[in-house]
Design an enzyme around this catalytic site. Structure first.
Site, PDB file in Angstrom:
ATOM      1  N   CYS A  62       0.808  -1.230   0.000  1.00 28.44           N
ATOM      2  CA  CYS A  62       0.000   0.000   0.000  1.00 28.44           C
ATOM      3  C   CYS A  62       0.834   1.270   0.000  1.00 28.44           C
ATOM      4  CB  CYS A  62      -0.867  -0.006   1.248  1.00 28.44           C
ATOM      5  SG  CYS A  62       0.140   0.099   2.748  1.00 28.44           S
ATOM      6  N   CYS A 117      -1.937   2.180   4.558  1.00 29.70           N
ATOM      7  CA  CYS A 117      -2.945   1.465   5.346  1.00 29.70           C
ATOM      8  C   CYS A 117      -2.933   1.901   6.798  1.00 29.70           C
ATOM      9  CB  CYS A 117      -2.749  -0.042   5.244  1.00 29.70           C
ATOM     10  SG  CYS A 117      -1.246  -0.652   6.018  1.00 29.70           S
ATOM     11  N   CYS A 119       2.134  -6.636  -5.994  1.00 33.89           N
ATOM     12  CA  CYS A 119       3.043  -5.879  -5.125  1.00 33.89           C
ATOM     13  C   CYS A 119       3.673  -4.703  -5.847  1.00 33.89           C
ATOM     14  CB  CYS A 119       4.156  -6.793  -4.617  1.00 33.89           C
ATOM     15  SG  CYS A 119       5.346  -7.237  -5.914  1.00 33.89           S
ATOM     16  N   ASN A 156       7.009   4.749  20.191  1.00 32.72           N
ATOM     17  CA  ASN A 156       7.493   3.409  20.510  1.00 32.72           C
ATOM     18  C   ASN A 156       7.638   3.234  22.016  1.00 32.72           C
ATOM     19  OD1 ASN A 156       9.605   1.326  21.038  1.00 32.72           O
ATOM     20  ND2 ASN A 156       9.464   1.046  18.823  1.00 32.72           N
ATOM     21  N   GLY A 214      -0.321 -26.976 -11.460  1.00 32.55           N
ATOM     22  CA  GLY A 214       0.526 -28.120 -11.785  1.00 32.55           C
ATOM     23  C   GLY A 214       1.387 -27.847 -12.997  1.00 32.55           C
ATOM     24  N   GLU A 260       6.910 -24.729 -11.285  1.00 41.27           N
ATOM     25  CA  GLU A 260       6.979 -25.417  -9.999  1.00 41.27           C
ATOM     26  C   GLU A 260       8.322 -26.095  -9.691  1.00 41.27           C
ATOM     27  OE1 GLU A 260       2.621 -26.959  -8.916  1.00 41.27           O
ATOM     28  OE2 GLU A 260       3.384 -27.790 -10.766  1.00 41.27           O
TER      29      GLU A 260
END
Ligand SMILES: Cc1cc2nc3c(=O)[nH]c(=O)nc-3n(C[C@H](O)[C@H](O)[C@H](O)COP(=O)(O)OP(=O)(O)OC[C@H]3O[C@@H](n4cnc5c(N)ncnc54)[C@H](O)[C@@H]3O)c2cc1C
Ligand code: FES
Ligand code: FES
Length: 1292
Positions: free
Chosen positions: A50, A72, A115, A326, A1064, A1237
């Site tokens: 984001c 976000c 992404c 923090n 597959g 794969e």
């Protein structure tokens, strides 16, 4: 809201509406504005999808700073007066792309592309916050961004290729807000060039519907705001607003935004003192710490602290987070293992606070965190750091499950004043502090007392200190933390590291390197492959066809499809019991919630309560009717006008249970019960008993692999829209045909009224083959009931709990070899955990993969599965194959260990000869072919491997990776270092590509006669694997047109009906074939027209002529029986690792992969598949660790906080991928082999390399012999397997 407020996004001002409240985040607001390019996955700061960039004015200096932030977590109201740049503010297809987007595209840095906008914004943030940047800074800036597809290598390379000159040249790009050439006037430029906007004084108080938002501009206004709050006010100060992602704030009535107060943003660095105002973000604190360390004496310790904080959260979170926020979190939550707290404690920082009367007080950090800041209405003002003497040593550590964006298992701060000349005597009471132990433990005071006044060169003193730690450190036992034993060991080992660092050459050279932390160098990659220029554009290394729109956020996914008129929001109500009878589901209170329209459950299903269609003959309930089967199981859907109404409705649903049984969660527990009846059949070859009788050695063992979350960045999502015909379904599905049937079956409507489409999905990895139908059928059912469009988009937590993962596996084995180590018999049982439903399980497939590339006359490999009270597990990239192949590698390592022979030589001795036979996985083929709606007959039992390429490939790897030399160096390194160990492995692989006789995919190719452009569609789903690019290249090649002429249309059940699973590895393969065949047929007709014309005419003229002659210039094609064939895929990997024995942390120094891809259809796509699969395998084998609450069955690893896929700084430092030279595959589609794969299994080479390193560590501890390694091999397991005992923590 009384005041009219505006927010500037991409140079355009937006009026903030009354619906914006204190908790409205920028990411959600952007969607409401129709800016869908900013994606979201986790909503908790943990994934980086984001990212946006914000330019704001520092109230202390008046300077504008620009940084990447996690939208976000950013409250919209905190953006008032700032300028926000989102991905839409960079480039697009109309105005041209930004150079960062271009580089990402060129370097093949996108696969599913979900992404990509976040990645681009991370890099954009770097280029806007600095005038130049190093490669290391580029890598560091991706520390909070997850990419599940690419393995990061191409993203890192792409961004390293962005130069300062590139950014300067940005002026040539057309401005998205003005439409003219960029003048550097708004957001796409550097700070220094930004147009200065007059800063408007914002109103101090905004009265919102649910709460108040105050934004004082002076300290006095801040004090007044706090003091004016009613005594019972639930208030919070807001600085970066990241804290609520760590600890929920609960219900808050008053938000006081402090970032406009100048005094809280001051930074002062002098030779006497360094001070930071409370709001200075952690990134800026670190930069100034480094500056102070390099400028003034006595501050060098600040550099060490800043270096450790590089692993605190991520760059974008540190850009937002204040150090004071923090510490306030630590004060309110003593169990928080704050890195800021530990660092500042060791540094001896002074914290200044003020009450609302403005009276200030100074505290140590330990004192500060004991204050009830809110209760006492205290405001943190600043921190001060002083220089330290030369005899003072300060050291901090952070040990994490993954290098970046992880909360510490244990962090530690040490401060000792030492008289070096006097046998390193500790002069006064040192500081020895640890985080991550318990909510009460901070200082190891007994240990401090042991060391005070003592010589660190005295081994007895050290042992006394370790004993003291063992007594006073009592770690909490929390399921999501590392074990108490490991955390205690870390406290001792980190103290030892500190002491080694202090005593330096006094310690024996073999232990000295224990002092240092592993330093990750800048990473690099290499690619080597054939350029088959004669077949271009087939085989041409081109970026993915949709890469540009993915990088710019223009690419549309189901979740980013604009909201439909009347669209409603669906939210699952899920079970809170894993194994109980459902007495009732009472939604009456939920239906009273404003905005809630309906509860939709099993009783509303007009058709079958069954989402299973082709993939299994056993029905699977959409919603349970009698019993729950796992915690988090969807029980129904709340349908509402928006998310908050749906959430409120969801909370109001009352589910009553009885007959609550304890959940069964593991294979071991499940094996205590009888097995489910429908078990598979074993694979038998020869006679294992005869083989054992002929064996000189018989070796037995076990090994297990745990589950793995798919982590597709786009969670499961479906938009169901009732139409005049039936139902339109936009689903993130890997199998449109099954989704179509599942919806039709549940709604009891004909398939020809269910229209399923998918343009692309944000990653699938098997998780969306049929699990997507839980969401699709539920959305369709809800839309059916309320007769309005309903979208269900799972949040990450629900996706991780309601949807099954990769199956956990246990392999028990017995193997016999002769004196020379030649395999005589292999007997194994492969047990998979199917979850609460066999959907089906992959144990039956795994058994056929076990032999991999090895030869043995006698095999008996039995599959079995168990059921547990966990979500039904499902296919996950290379299901069954990865388990079979890697279990065999474990067996080979075991044999080598027992025989004391070289593991690689043993493997070479046992390779399958050319012409060897492998059993075919008939079961898997049957499943894949269920779409054909009849049982397969005449499936061959065996498959011949005409050439086992592995032998040659190992030889090639030995040379290219310099294996022998490096092994010799490693042996020497390990002899010289007790606390750092290296290991190197070479792993071969035969990955069987199975394809049934009927694996239908359809293609539709149409040529547009007016311009000659070509549109294709196919029955597969583009999910990042490059199916669209490969099919487009095949089309361009067969038709004889440039690639740019071809576009790929969305997949749809009408245009591409009855297609098989995109999984597959078959999707790209078969779809490429059918597209090529359709194109060949068109080309044949065009050739006839060409011949009639008698001369070569341009393509455009040819197709128009053909069209005018009534020639069909479109074509469908579906592959028939046995048209596309299976074969073996070969691969070899060589990995080298370095292990920090004292902590379990490591570096993957280098991995070489030699992959057999046949003749690649699209090398950049295939390279991406190889690298991405390897890194996904790295996660499976090393970091991704599922955890459950054993009493309730709740999956505890359901967030980015506690589930850790690899990130950019985890991948091999040096990753080299080579495609086997000149290896066209006679059986493959256009001579290619599949790549999606197989390379995942090769990541097991990392476990094998660690075994070598561990062997050396264990030998130092006096242990020899085989030891079991179960995956994931976490840092905790690594440290434990090294057998470090405090008595061995010596200086000599
Ligand atoms: C994804 C993620 C990863 C993280 N990883 C780590 C990590 O690895 N290590 C680590 O130590 N931390 C980590 N954190 C925690 C992070 O450092 C804190 O969330 C952050 O520092 C809080 O600062 P903030 O400005 O966002 O505070 P806010 O969220 O704005 O406020 C947090 C609290 O501090 C209080 N507060 C703020 N300013 C003041 C003040 N001046 N005086 C008194 N009280 C004040 C507020 O009332 C509130 O209660 C992580 C956070 C996230 C979201
Ligand atoms: S959605 Fe913001 S970091 Fe994941
Ligand atoms: S391309 Fe990065 S998550 Fe798919």
């Amino acid at each position: 809201m009384a005041d009219v407020l505006t927010i500037t996004i991409n140079g355009k001002e937006y009026e903030v509406g009354a619906d914006v409240g204190a908790t409205t985040r920028l990411a959600s607001y952007l969607k409401e504005l129709g800016l869908y390019g900013t994606h979201t996955t986790c909503y908790e700061g943990g994934c980086g999808a984001c990212l946006a960039v914000i330019s704001s004015t520092d109230p202390a200096t008046g300077n504008v700073t620009t940084k990447a932030v996690n939208s976000c977590l950013v409250p919209v109201l905190s953006c008032l007066g700032s300028e926000v740049t989102t991905i839409e503010g960079l480039g697009n297809k109309h105005d041209g792309y930004h150079v960062i987007e271009q580089r990402l595209r060129e370097y093949s840095g996108t696969q599913c592309g979900y992404c990509s906008p976040g990645m681009v914004m991370a890099m954009y943030g770097l280029t806007q916050s600095q005038s130049s940047w190093t490669k290391e800074e580029v890598e560091q800036h991706l520390d909070g961004s997850i990419c599940r597809c690419t393995g990061y290598r191409p993203i890192l390379d792409a961004f390293k290729a962005v130069t300062t000159q590139d950014i300067e040249d940005i002026h040539t790009v057309k401005c998205p807000s003005t439409g003219r050439a960029c003048q550097g006037c708004c957001t796409s430029t550097k700070n220094k060039e930004r147009r200065e906007r007059p800063q408007q004084r914002q109103p101090q108080t905004l009265r919102l519907q649910a709460s108040n938002w105050q934004q004082p501009a002076t300290l006095q206004e801040l004090y007044d705001a706090v003091s004016a709050l009613p005594p019972d006010a639930e208030y919070t100060l807001v600085s970066g607003n990241t804290g609520q992602a760590v600890y929920s704030l609960g219900s808050i009535s008053d938000y006081i935004y402090t970032r406009n107060v100048p005094e809280l943003s001051t930074v002062i660095v002098t030779q006497d003192e360094v001070t930071f105002g409370a709001n200075v973000c952690i990134s800026e604190v670190m930069t100034n710490m480094e500056a102070a360390a390099s400028t003034y004496s006595g501050f060098s310790y600040l550099s060490q602290i800043a270096q450790t904080w590089r692993y605190l959260a991520s760059t974008s979170i540190r850009n937002m987070s204040s150090w004071a926020g923090n510490l306030a979190l630590k004060a309110a939550n003593p169990d928080f293992p704050s890195d800021i707290f530990i660092g500042l404690l060791a540094a001896g920082a002074t914290i200044t606070t003020a009450g609302t009367d403005g009276v200030t007080a100074n505290h140590t950090v330990e004192e500060l965190v004991k204050i009830d800041l809110k209760g006492e209405r205290q405001v943190i003002l600043r921190l001060s750091l002083a220089p330290v003497g030369e005899d003072e040593v300060i050291r901090v550590f952070k040990i994490t499950p993954r290098l970046t964006n992880s909360i510490a298992y244990v962090n530690a701060g040490f401060r000792l004043r030492v008289d070096q000349a006097n046998a390193h005597t500790v002069l006064d009471t040192p500081i020895i502090a640890y985080g991550g132990i318990s909510s009460t433990f901070v200082r190891a005071s007994a240990t401090e007392a042991v060391l005070a006044g003592k010589s660190l060169e005295d081994e007895t003193v050290l042992q006394a200190a370790f004993d003291a730690l063992a007594t006073e450190v009592i770690p909490d036992d929390m399921p999501t933390l590392a074990s108490p034993e490991y955390r205690l060991a870390l406290t001792q080992n980190l103290l030892y590291k500190t002491v080694l660092g202090i005593v330096g050459s006094i310690a024996d050279p073999t232990v000295a390197s224990g002092a240092t932390d592993l330093q990750r160098p800048v990473s690099s990659g290499q690619h080597t492959y054939d350029l088959n220029t004669d077949i271009y554009p087939l085989g041409e290394p081109v970026p993915k066809v949709e890469a540009a729109i993915q990088c710019s956020g223009e690419a549309q996914y189901v979740g980013t499809t604009p909201t439909q008129p009347g669209e409603l929001y669906g939210l699952f109500v899920t079970s809170t019991q894993a194994n109980a009878r459902i007495v009732s589901i009472d939604a009456s209170a939920a239906l009273e919630v404003p905005g809630v329209l309906a509860f939709v459950g099993a009783a509303d299903i007009p058709g079958e309560n069954n989402i299973k269609v082709f993939s299994d003959s056993k029905p699977e309930l959409l919603f349970p009717e009698e019993r729950t089967m796992f915690y988090g199981q969807p029980l129904g859907v709340i349908v509402a006008t928006g998310r908050s109404a749906a959430s409120a409705g969801q909370r109001a649903v009352k589910v009553t249970y009885d007959d609550i049984q304890s959940p069964v969660l593991t294979i071991e527990e499940a094996l205590k019960e009888p097995l489910p009846p429908d078990q598979g059949f074993p694979f038998v070859e020869g006679d294992v008993q005869a083989g054992f009788a002929a064996s000189a050695y018989i070796i037995q063992g076990a090994v297990s692999h745990d589950s793995q979350y798919h982590f597709h960045m786009e969670t499961q999502v479906c938009l169901a829209t009732p139409t005049d015909i039936g139902m339109d379904i936009l689903s993130s599905t890997q199998w449109v045909s099954e989704t179509q049937r599942a919806v039709g079956q549940v709604l009891n409507i004909p398939d020809n009224t269910v229209n399923v489409s998918v343009k692309r999905i944000g990653g699938g990895f098997g998780g969306k083959i049929d699990r997507c139908n839980i969401v699709a059928a539920a959305a369709a059912l809800a839309a059916f009931k309320v007769n309005q469009p309903v979208r269900i988009s799972l949040d990450l937590g629900t996706n991780m709990t309601a949807i099954g993962w990769r199956e956990p596996f246990l392999c028990t084995y017995k193997v016999g070899v002769d004196e020379a180590g030649v395999l005589q018999a292999v007997e194994a049982t492969l047990t998979s955990d199917a979850g609460s439903w066999s959907t089906p399980n992959s144990s039956q497939g795994a058994i056929f993969c076990l032999p991999s590339c090895y030869n043995c006359p006698n095999w008996l490999v039995t599959p079995q599965y168990v059921l547990t009270n966990t979500a039904p597990n499902t296919a996950c990239r290379s299901p069954g194959t990865v388990e079979g192949i890697t279990f065999m590698e474990n067996i080979m390592d075991h044999v080598a260990d027992v025989l004391g022979v070289d593991p690689l030589e043993l493997r070479q001795k046992n390779l399958l000869p050319d012409g060897g036979i492998r059993k075919l996985n008939q079961h898997m083929i049957r499943i894949r072919n269920r779409i054909a709606a009849h049982e397969m007959v005449n499936i061959p039992e065996d498959i011949i491997v005409p050439r086992n390429l592995i032998s040659d490939m190992i030889d090639e790897m030995k040379v290219s990776a310099d294996v022998d030399n490096r092994r010799a160096l490693i042996t020497q390194f390990n002899q010289e270092n007790r606390w750092k160990k290296r290991g190197l492995s070479v792993m071969p692989m035969l990955w069987p590509y199975w394809l049934g006789p009927v694996t239908p995919f359809s293609a539709m190719v149409s040529i547009n006669p007016r311009d000659g452009s070509v549109s294709i569609s196919h029955g597969g789903t583009e999910m990042g694997q490059g199916i669209n690019t490969k099919t487009a290249q095949c089309a361009a090649y067969e038709l004889g047109v440039p690639l740019e002429y071809v576009s790929v249309m969305p997949t749809n059940t009408h245009t591409n009906p009855n297609s098989s699973i995109t999984g597959g590895s078959t999707g790209s393969d078969v779809a490429s074939y059918v597209v090529a065949e359709a194109c060949k047929m068109i080309r044949e007709r065009l050739n006839a027209v060409q011949e009639a014309i008698g001369e070569d005419v341009p393509w455009e003229e040819l197709v128009l002529t053909a069209f005018n002659q009534g020639v069909d210039i479109s074509q469908r094609y579906v592959n028939g029986v046995d048209e596309v064939k299976g074969y073996s895929v070969f691969g070899v990997a060589c990995s080298e690792v370095e292990l920090d024995v004292l902590t379990g942390q490591y570096l993957i120094l280098r991995t070489d992969i030699l992959e057999d891809v046949g003749r690649s259809l699209s090398p950049l796509v295939d390279l991406g598949q190889v690298e991405g699969a390897f890194v996904m395998g790295q996660g499976l084998f090393l970091t991704e660790h599922p955890l459950y609450d054993v009493s309730t069955g709740q999956r505890l690893t359901d967030t980015t906080w506690n589930y850790k896929p690899p990130m950019a700084l985890d991948i091999p430092v040096d990753l080299r991928v080579t495609f086997l030279h000149n290896a066209p595959n006679p059986l493959g589609v256009l001579s290619s082999k599949v790549t999606s794969e197989p390379p995942l299994s090769l990541a097991y080479s990392l476990v094998m390399a660690f075994r070598q390193a561990l062997n050396s560590a264990r030998q130092d501890a006096g242990a020899t012999g085989w030891f079991q390694i179960d995956a994931p091999l976490t840092v905790e397991k690594l440290e434990g397997l090294c057998l470090v005992d405090p008595s061995r923590l010596t200086l000599q």
